[in-house]
Enzyme design. Structure first.
Site, PDB file in Angstrom:
ATOM      1  N   GLU A 226       0.891  -1.179   0.000  1.00 39.41           N
ATOM      2  CA  GLU A 226       0.000   0.000   0.000  1.00 39.41           C
ATOM      3  C   GLU A 226       0.916   1.211   0.000  1.00 39.41           C
ATOM      4  O   GLU A 226       1.571   1.500   1.008  1.00 39.41           O
ATOM      5  CB  GLU A 226      -0.908   0.000   1.241  1.00 39.41           C
ATOM      6  CG  GLU A 226      -1.860  -1.175   1.302  1.00 39.41           C
ATOM      7  CD  GLU A 226      -3.032  -1.076   0.334  1.00 39.41           C
ATOM      8  OE1 GLU A 226      -3.248   0.012  -0.258  1.00 39.41           O
ATOM      9  OE2 GLU A 226      -3.729  -2.092   0.151  1.00 39.41           O
ATOM     10  N   CYS A 260      -1.786   9.286   2.760  1.00 42.33           N
ATOM     11  CA  CYS A 260      -1.661   8.777   1.390  1.00 42.33           C
ATOM     12  C   CYS A 260      -2.874   9.179   0.577  1.00 42.33           C
ATOM     13  O   CYS A 260      -2.791   9.393  -0.621  1.00 42.33           O
ATOM     14  CB  CYS A 260      -1.526   7.268   1.412  1.00 42.33           C
ATOM     15  SG  CYS A 260      -2.845   6.451   2.320  1.00 42.33           S
TER      16      CYS A 260
HETATM   17  P1  NAD Z   1       8.924   4.756   3.915  1.00 39.67           P
HETATM   18  O1  NAD Z   1       8.775   3.934   2.691  1.00 39.67           O
HETATM   19  O2  NAD Z   1      10.091   5.639   4.046  1.00 39.67           O
HETATM   20  O3  NAD Z   1       8.952   3.799   5.220  1.00 39.67           O
HETATM   21  C1  NAD Z   1       7.922   2.899   5.505  1.00 39.67           C
HETATM   22  C2  NAD Z   1       8.435   1.788   6.388  1.00 39.67           C
HETATM   23  O4  NAD Z   1       9.390   1.012   5.655  1.00 39.67           O
HETATM   24  C3  NAD Z   1       9.170   2.261   7.646  1.00 39.67           C
HETATM   25  O5  NAD Z   1       8.778   1.457   8.724  1.00 39.67           O
HETATM   26  C4  NAD Z   1      10.635   2.026   7.306  1.00 39.67           C
HETATM   27  O6  NAD Z   1      11.453   1.813   8.421  1.00 39.67           O
HETATM   28  C5  NAD Z   1      10.539   0.778   6.463  1.00 39.67           C
HETATM   29  N1  NAD Z   1      11.666   0.524   5.565  1.00 39.67           N
HETATM   30  C6  NAD Z   1      12.554   1.414   5.050  1.00 39.67           C
HETATM   31  N2  NAD Z   1      13.428   0.773   4.228  1.00 39.67           N
HETATM   32  C7  NAD Z   1      13.069  -0.531   4.227  1.00 39.67           C
HETATM   33  C8  NAD Z   1      13.577  -1.690   3.553  1.00 39.67           C
HETATM   34  N3  NAD Z   1      14.606  -1.634   2.728  1.00 39.67           N
HETATM   35  N4  NAD Z   1      12.944  -2.858   3.765  1.00 39.67           N
HETATM   36  C9  NAD Z   1      11.867  -2.949   4.571  1.00 39.67           C
HETATM   37  N5  NAD Z   1      11.363  -1.899   5.242  1.00 39.67           N
HETATM   38  C10 NAD Z   1      11.955  -0.695   5.063  1.00 39.67           C
HETATM   39  O7  NAD Z   1       7.560   5.563   4.056  1.00 39.67           O
HETATM   40  P2  NAD Z   1       7.229   6.702   5.112  1.00 39.67           P
HETATM   41  O8  NAD Z   1       7.981   7.931   4.736  1.00 39.67           O
HETATM   42  O9  NAD Z   1       7.343   6.167   6.494  1.00 39.67           O
HETATM   43  O10 NAD Z   1       5.666   6.929   4.859  1.00 39.67           O
HETATM   44  C11 NAD Z   1       5.129   7.818   3.939  1.00 39.67           C
HETATM   45  C12 NAD Z   1       4.696   7.054   2.688  1.00 39.67           C
HETATM   46  O11 NAD Z   1       3.734   6.064   3.036  1.00 39.67           O
HETATM   47  C13 NAD Z   1       4.004   7.956   1.683  1.00 39.67           C
HETATM   48  O12 NAD Z   1       4.462   7.657   0.389  1.00 39.67           O
HETATM   49  C14 NAD Z   1       2.542   7.566   1.818  1.00 39.67           C
HETATM   50  O13 NAD Z   1       1.755   7.793   0.681  1.00 39.67           O
HETATM   51  C15 NAD Z   1       2.646   6.115   2.130  1.00 39.67           C
HETATM   52  N6  NAD Z   1       1.418   5.636   2.758  1.00 39.67           N
HETATM   53  C16 NAD Z   1       0.604   4.821   2.043  1.00 39.67           C
HETATM   54  C17 NAD Z   1      -0.601   4.396   2.586  1.00 39.67           C
HETATM   55  C18 NAD Z   1      -1.541   3.513   1.819  1.00 39.67           C
HETATM   56  O14 NAD Z   1      -2.428   2.922   2.430  1.00 39.67           O
HETATM   57  N7  NAD Z   1      -1.415   3.417   0.512  1.00 39.67           N
HETATM   58  C19 NAD Z   1      -0.951   4.806   3.883  1.00 39.67           C
HETATM   59  C20 NAD Z   1      -0.088   5.648   4.567  1.00 39.67           C
HETATM   60  C21 NAD Z   1       1.109   6.056   4.007  1.00 39.67           C
END
Ligand code: NAD
Length: 468
Positions: A226, A260
């Site tokens: 997501e 998001c």
């Molecule tokens: P991010 O991708 O930077 O991080 C998300 C999670 O992934 C964190 O817990 C992080 O520690 C982890 N992570 C980072 N690198 C990783 C790796 N290599 N392997 C596994 N896990 C890893 O996102 P963010 O900045 O925390 O959140 C904002 C983003 O989330 C925005 O793009 C937003 O649109 C999206 N979002 C989507 C939804 C949805 O339902 N579609 C909901 C909320 C937020």
């Protein structure tokens, strides 16, 4: 690992990620415990989750306080914590119905019956972002637990203060403590989770989503992603301008745009463009920053300092390319170490601007006029993302006929950002906004289960296709 406070800018908290070895050991223990968890049956799992709901409720104030520091905001946090109980109740009701279905049925071949069985994935990994730290860490966790899986959750390192409090509530329920665990950690811990679990639910950016997809592919496990969005709203000539401006404002700037599903692109029919902009600007200017106190206003700080840089870059890019600032500010303002972005309305917009093509994740409303409905639909679909959207029109029929042509998973009709509050409509994320089955609605629970079929011959005679 030090954690920044979004209101003060101070690194005043620390998290301690587990070592890779400790993670593997925890995963093994949880896989073992999961066998009994599934065998105990759905009624047991429901009653355990109900006990947990009460423990979360007992720690409600501590949870709210930790999340308020994590995010710097207040009213959204209270809502987020309140949603835990209703979410557990909703999933308990759904899963009771789900497991009540009779597994046996007849087939098209009269002497063959089919018995269906469902086997949960043993250990589900949940990786979640910082914008709704509690809600998004639970959204897949609750149905996975009810399906019969054990769950390891790794929330974002940007907003991790709530983890200790939530883990305390889990520890109060011994039946749950071996089955559900929250982990502190960042990318490394998330990457390890993709190696040691049997299924991954990831919510976060599209950039990280690609890495998680690749890791899941290497590990040959299912993955549900997501990801980011760039939601569009179309407002037709016949729409109620007052209603549309109030809804668009909420859909764009609630949680300071850090959702998001925030509305990030606004397309308005040219005949109502000027009154629409003027009304939206008037309403946007009435909102206040939640500064100096958390409840001083409606717009809290931008939680992540990396996001501040992205918002500033998008605003600067738009202004350099000719956008006009009608409300708000051309940059996030620093106040006592926190960064705040006012509800910002931009006109003279083109699709060449980052603010129309990249996810901004801030309370920015770029507005473009259109002449023909088809032009608006083409503009709305001109995005690499396809999470959700909204349409405002004089009639439901008109709005629905437009919605049917939009390439995204959930469309609010004469309202905005409804997936923030209504989790019952089944939907997929389109394009780069995600991949995998719906996380909303009853069939979401199936994502955590493998199907088995027992094909039962009920006759005493030989099958007609056997060698005679
Ligand atoms: P991010 O991708 O930077 O991080 C998300 C999670 O992934 C964190 O817990 C992080 O520690 C982890 N992570 C980072 N690198 C990783 C790796 N290599 N392997 C596994 N896990 C890893 O996102 P963010 O900045 O925390 O959140 C904002 C983003 O989330 C925005 O793009 C937003 O649109 C999206 N979002 C989507 C939804 C949805 O339902 N579609 C909901 C909320 C937020």
């Amino acid at each position: 690992m030090k954690v920044r406070n979004p209101r003060t800018g101070l690194y005043d908290y620390e998290i301690e990620p587990l070592s890779a070895e400790a993670l593997v050991e925890k995963a093994n223990q949880m896989r073992n415990a999961q066998k009994e968890w599934f065998k105990a049956g759905i009624d047991f799992r429901i009653s355990t989750l109900q006990k947990w709901k009460n423990e979360v409720n007992n720690l409600k104030n501590e949870l709210i306080e930790a999340l308020c520091i994590d995010t710097g905001r207040k009213w959204e946090t209270v809502l987020e914590v309140d949603l835990v109980a209703s979410s557990i109740d909703r999933w308990c009701a759904i899963s009771k119905d789900f497991f009540a279905e009779s597994p046996r049925k007849t087939s098209s071949i009269p002497f063959l019956d089919i018995e269906q069985a469902l086997v949960p994935y043993s250990l589900v990994g949940v990786i979640s972002p910082w914008n709704f730290p509690l809600l998004l860490s639970l959204i897949d966790t609750i149905p996975a637990l009810l399906a019969g899986s054990a769950v390891l959750v790794k929330p974002s390192e940007v907003a991790p203060r709530f983890i200790k409090v939530l883990q305390q509530s889990i520890n109060e329920v011994p039946e749950l403590s071996g089955i559900l665990n929250y982990l502190e950690g960042a990318a490394e811990t998330g990457a390890k989770l993709c190696e040691i679990t049997d299924l991954i639910c990831f919510t976060g950016s599209t950039t990280t989503g690609r890495k998680v997809y690749q890791a899941a592919c290497d590990n040959f496990i299912p993955v549900f992603l997501e990801l980011g969005g760039k939601d569009a709203v179309i407002v037709t000539q016949t729409a109620d301008i007052d209603r549309a401006t109030s809804a668009v404002l909420w859909g764009s700037v609630a949680n300071a745009g850090q959702s998001c599903l925030s509305i990030e692109r606004v397309y308005v029919h040219q005949s109502i463009f000027l009154p629409f902009v003027s009304k939206l600007v008037g309403k946007a200017n009435q909102l206040n920053l939640a500064f100096p106190e958390r409840d001083s206003g409606q717009i809290g700080p931008i939680i992540s300092d990396k996001q501040v840089a992205i918002i500033n870059d998008h605003l600067q890019d738009a202004i350099e390319k000719g956008a006009s600032l009608k409300a708000g500010s051309s940059f996030c303002e620093e106040m006592k170490g926190g960064f705040y972005c006012r509800p910002t309305v931009l006109t003279n917009i083109t699709h060449e601007m980052k603010v129309m093509s990249e996810e901004t994740f801030g309370p920015i409303m770029p507005i473009m006029p259109f002449k023909e409905i088809q032009e608006a639909i083409n503009l709305a679909n001109d995005s690499k993302y396809g999470l959700s959207g909204a349409v405002f029109a004089g009639t439901e029929e008109e709005a629905l006929s437009i919605a049917k042509q939009l390439k995204c998973g959930a469309i609010s009709i004469n309202d905005a950002a409804l997936t923030a509050v209504m989790h019952e409509g089944e939907k997929n994320s389109f394009k780069l906004s995600g991949i995998g089955g719906t996380r909303m609605g009853p069939s979401a629970i199936k994502r955590f289960m493998k199907q088995k079929a027992y094909l039962i011959n009920t006759s005493q005679v030989k099958d007609p296709w056997w060698f005679s």
